[in-house]
Design an enzyme around this catalytic site. Structure first.
Site, PDB file in Angstrom:
ATOM      1  N   HIS A 363     -17.065   6.115  37.548  1.00 12.83           N
ATOM      2  CA  HIS A 363     -18.170   6.259  36.146  1.00 12.83           C
ATOM      3  C   HIS A 363     -17.247   5.937  34.558  1.00 12.83           C
ATOM      4  CE1 HIS A 363     -20.912   6.516  39.375  1.00 12.83           C
ATOM      5  NE2 HIS A 363     -21.902   4.874  38.647  1.00 12.83           N
ATOM      6  N   GLU A 604     -26.946  -1.457  48.072  1.00 13.12           N
ATOM      7  CA  GLU A 604     -25.768  -0.834  47.761  1.00 13.12           C
ATOM      8  C   GLU A 604     -25.409  -0.042  49.618  1.00 13.12           C
ATOM      9  OE1 GLU A 604     -25.141   1.253  44.014  1.00 13.12           O
ATOM     10  OE2 GLU A 604     -27.155   1.915  44.181  1.00 13.12           O
ATOM     11  N   ASN A 627     -19.967  -1.860  44.259  1.00  8.64           N
ATOM     12  CA  ASN A 627     -18.745  -0.453  43.767  1.00  8.64           C
ATOM     13  C   ASN A 627     -19.043   0.223  44.318  1.00  8.64           C
ATOM     14  OD1 ASN A 627     -18.764  -1.591  41.443  1.00  8.64           O
ATOM     15  ND2 ASN A 627     -19.756  -0.394  39.806  1.00  8.64           N
ATOM     16  N   ASP A 628     -20.980   0.922  44.768  1.00 11.37           N
ATOM     17  CA  ASP A 628     -21.357   1.445  45.767  1.00 11.37           C
ATOM     18  C   ASP A 628     -20.878   1.161  47.635  1.00 11.37           C
ATOM     19  OD1 ASP A 628     -21.525   4.406  45.041  1.00 11.37           O
ATOM     20  OD2 ASP A 628     -23.769   3.039  43.967  1.00 11.37           O
ATOM     21  N   ARG A 638     -15.469   5.842  46.502  1.00 13.59           N
ATOM     22  CA  ARG A 638     -14.658   5.603  45.465  1.00 13.59           C
ATOM     23  C   ARG A 638     -14.153   6.287  44.293  1.00 13.59           C
ATOM     24  NH1 ARG A 638     -20.451   3.666  42.546  1.00 13.59           N
ATOM     25  NH2 ARG A 638     -19.394   3.604  40.555  1.00 13.59           N
ATOM     26  N   CYS A 675     -23.739  -6.965  40.017  1.00 12.37           N
ATOM     27  CA  CYS A 675     -23.273  -6.445  39.213  1.00 12.37           C
ATOM     28  C   CYS A 675     -22.412  -5.373  39.591  1.00 12.37           C
ATOM     29  CB  CYS A 675     -24.808  -6.172  38.817  1.00 12.37           C
ATOM     30  SG  CYS A 675     -25.634  -4.627  40.296  1.00 12.37           S
TER      31      CYS A 675
END
Ligand code: PEP
Ligand code: MG
Length: 756
Positions: A363, A604, A627-628, A638, A675
């Site tokens: 993040h 996700e 991302n996940d 990640r 997204c």
């Protein structure tokens, strides 16, 4: 052996400088293994040559003078093979080479261990003995373990202490530290180290603004620790026997001794700030005990370090003026930079970010991209303590960091910065216009947001709205859960500034790598644990407060969409929807003119991919959080730089999963977008377009780039490209194919923007 190993490593890690660290290694190994010689050879950057950097046993005059090519001698053979070589009678080996300066002819037994990190050979650790013998397994195992554990320290030596010796005419460009790409761009600035509190070895070197005041600070800290120890002694007096209580007296005595306090004050007077002067005097004092054979006396070294930590805690409690001494072009450096640390730096000063841990999907990296700050993550080999105040170049494209770069490198990077600026200026205009494909289809491109809403307002002007607002950031930078009114104010500000375009507020997604200081979660596998919707469904009071605030903020604007993260089962969707209805009916009962917003689910987790149609049919839209999804599909953390090379958004399995989601959502007649960060990479976005994704939500820095791509590729062309890359098995080849397509379409300037 384990105990010995730990002691050596501890001693090496607390060495005052890296040259000394290498000296400690050779001296201690020689003694512990009862050998005649121990030496460390390091690879000269950019060459296939090893240089003798430290020795105990060989002629000290040959330090930095003996150079061995990988093709030469036994040390070269260890480097060439990258495996241990254990010889009873070295001179009889065909590769034996005699180096007259070393006086080596006297030694027969030879054991060479390669020092390797991240598949890269850094050097060779050698022990030798006069008489003919074969080193036993235990020796080999000990040295392999030591070499593996010390590889990081050895890299530090290469990068700081021994830099000049190593440079010796080698190519400057190789003196870079490798991390992974975090946020694209190039930054040149002065390193500012954010170090973990009460960690003496992580304290960076800094210069105090006022030496007298700094000495006073330290003396106050000594006073406070003395008082605290006296209090502890008194309290324990009733519980502990007299001999145990004597420990406190010993501590108080050490505190009062000149060796510690006077040395620290001298250090401050010599120009160090108090924490660094303390770090050095503690290391010096403790190492005297570390070398002792008596176990009881060795323990005293730990006592001194403990005292040091206590003193440091007091020094850290002293408020220094915010921004005091900070460079105007600041590169934030830390072992594990947190979102709060990043948010704490004045954005006008902040040029770049370097984090020892984490990867592009962490993040902090996402936040850096949102702020358009170049970042390198996972730079595990950083010599933190010695970076502060030094000039660094952060290359967020390749994940490289250059310390005190040579003129040539600097000029090159300044040129790159200028080109970047020109490209961004050229693209800025594009960001402001809606995106149409060459055959006239309008593709909505939203932006992702989450930190200070105002930063992004200017950019939002060009977007079709906010496709992902990460509500957790306002939760993370506070010291308690924000209340309903406070949240209403934050959400209202975002909704108002973007209206009439939509804003998708995601419900609180903490857990994993996003922790709240006031809501600690202790788990072995946080990414597989209590995260996202799992937490908020277990705490309906938190969820309801948040949803009520969202619905209140939306009154009269009606541009709110609500999205649920980390959904792995249909029942979670049903429960979340029921809670939103509950919040709505409560508000209506209270006379608030709330409406039920459009609701959506993030896909996700792999289970949600297979349930996409069923999930989509319950809501208005779905949005893929790549991302996940990538981390869960490929089983690659990640945040873990160690496996960052395996984290591939273009892995064929990821592409197939995304295609399944599009089919599922469209079968349910719902819209589907992406997204995750993958949408912000123009090359990947071609594939998303080809799959039939209805919209994309991108980082601010990706907005103009992705719009440029859309204006050059029709859906049909993108679908053809997708079909062709699906025949490939290797993510690297897929990436290369897409880069070629970008170049062919005249978008070569976008190629650099993403590597994974
Ligand atoms: C994602 O997982 O792709 C996503 C957008 O959410 P976050 O990065 O906040 O986990
Ligand atoms: Mg996510």
């Amino acid at each position: 052996m384990l105990d010995l190993l730990q002691r050596i490593i501890q001693e090496v890690n607390s060495a005052a400088d890296h040259g000394r660290a290498l000296e400690i290694i050779v001296r201690r190994v020689k003694r512990v293994l009862h050998v005649d010689v121990c030496s460390v050879f390091l690879v000269r950057p950019g060459t296939s040559e090893l240089l003798l950097m430290a020795t105990d046993g060989l002629n000290p005059e040959c330090l930095f003078n003996v150079r061995i090519d990988f093709n030469e001698g036994l040390v070269g053979l260890v480097a060439q093979r990258a495996e241990p070589i254990n010889l009873e009678d070295a001179p009889r080996h065909p590769r034996y080479k005699y180096f007259p300066q070393t006086g080596e002819e006297r030694y027969r037994a030879f054991l060479g261990i390669p020092i390797v990190q991240h598949r890269k050979l850094l050097g060779v650790l050698v022990v030798q003995q006069r008489e003919q013998r074969r080193f036993d397994d235990e020796h080999t195992a000990f040295l392999i373990t030591l070499a593996a554990q010390l590889a990081g320290t050895i890299i530090h030596a290469e990068l700081s202490g021994g830099m000049d010796a190593l440079r010796l005419g080698s190519d400057d460009s190789d003196l870079s530290i490798r991390g992974v790409e975090g946020a694209p761009g190039v930054a040149i600035g002065t390193a500012w180290v954010a170090y973990p509190s009460a960690n003496l070895s992580a304290v960076p070197d800094r210069v105090p603004a006022d030496i007298k005041a700094e000495v006073r600070l330290f003396q106050d800290a000594v006073q406070s620790v003395q008082t605290e120890l006296l209090r502890l002694k008194e309290r324990m007096g009733r519980i502990l026997p007299a001999e145990e209580r004597a420990l406190f007296d010993a501590y108080i005595m050490i505190l009062g001794s000149d060796a510690l306090t006077q040395r620290t004050v001298e250090g401050i007077r010599a120009g160090k700030w108090a924490p660094a002067a303390l770090r050095d005097s503690i290391a010096e004092n403790a190492s005297v005990f570390d070398e002792m054979d008596d176990a009881y006396l060795r323990e005293r070294g730990e006592d001194i370090r403990d005292l040091g930590r206590r003193l440091l805690m007091y020094l850290e409690k002293t408020p220094r003026q915010s921004g005091e001494g900070q460079p105007s072009k600041l590169v934030l450096v830390g072992e594990n930079v947190s979102v709060a640390e990043l948010a704490d730096i004045d954005p006008d000063r902040l040029m770049g970010v370097i984090s020892g841990r984490g990867s592009a999907s962490s993040h902090v990296a996402i936040l850096a991209r949102a702020l358009e700050i170049p970042a390198v993550m996972g730079a595990v080999d950083l010599p933190y303590g010695r970076l502060d105040g030094r000039e660094v170049i952060v290359d967020g494209y390749t994940g490289r960091i250059y310390l005190e770069p040579g003129a040539q490198i600097r000029v090159e990077y300044e040129r790159l910065q200028r080109e970047e600026k020109e490209l961004s200026e050229g693209l800025a205009e594009r960001a402001a216009k809606p995106a149409f494909t060459p055959d006239g289809e309008r593709v909505p491109v939203y932006v992702n947001s989450g930190l200070l809403a105002d930063i992004n307002v200017a950019f939002m002007a060009g977007s079709d709205g906010v496709g992902l607002y990460r509500t957790e950031f306002p939760f993370m930078v506070r010291d308690r859960f924000p209340g309903e009114q406070e949240q209403t104010r934050i959400y209202r500000q975002v909704l108002e500034s973007v209206a009439p375009r939509p804003v998708t507020l995601r419900t609180l997604d903490v857990g994993g790598d996003k922790t709240l200081p006031y809501f600690p979660i202790e788990e072995d596998n946080p990414f597989l644990g209590w995260r996202g919707i799992r937490i908020t469904l277990d705490h309906p009071e938190i969820f309801l407060t948040q949803v009520r605030a969202m619905l209140r903020a939306n009154v009269g604007l009606n541009n709110l969409k609500v999205m649920f993260p980390m959904i792995s089962a249909v029942s979670e969707v049903d429960e979340a929807l029921a809670l939103v209805r509950q919040a709505w009916s409560e508000l209506v009962e209270e006379g608030v003119e709330a409406v039920i917003p459009e609701m959506g689910v993030m896909i996700e987790v792999p289970s949600a991919v297979y349930m996409a149609q069923t999930i989509a049919s319950r809501v208005a839209f779905v949005s893929v959080g790549t991302n996940d999804l990538v981390q869960y599909l490929l089983a690659v953390d990640r945040n873990n730089a160690q496996v960052a090379d395996l984290y591939r958004t273009m892995h064929p399995a990821v592409l197939r999963a995304l295609i399944d989601v599009v089919h599922g959502a469209h079968a349910a007649k719902r819209t589907v977008g992406v997204c995750g960060e993958m949408a912000s990479d123009p090359a990947s976005a071609i594939l998303l377009l080809g799959m039939g994704m209805d919209n994309l939500s991108v980082t601010v820095s990706g907005l103009s780039r992705v719009k440029w791509m859309i204006s050059s590729f029709t859906r049909a062309r993108s679908a053809e490209i997708l079909e062709s890359v699906l025949k490939l098995e290797d993510p690297v080849m897929i990436r290369e194919t897409l880069n070629r397509e970008l170049v062919r379409a005249g978008l070569g300037g976008l190629v650099r923007a993403g590597k994974r």
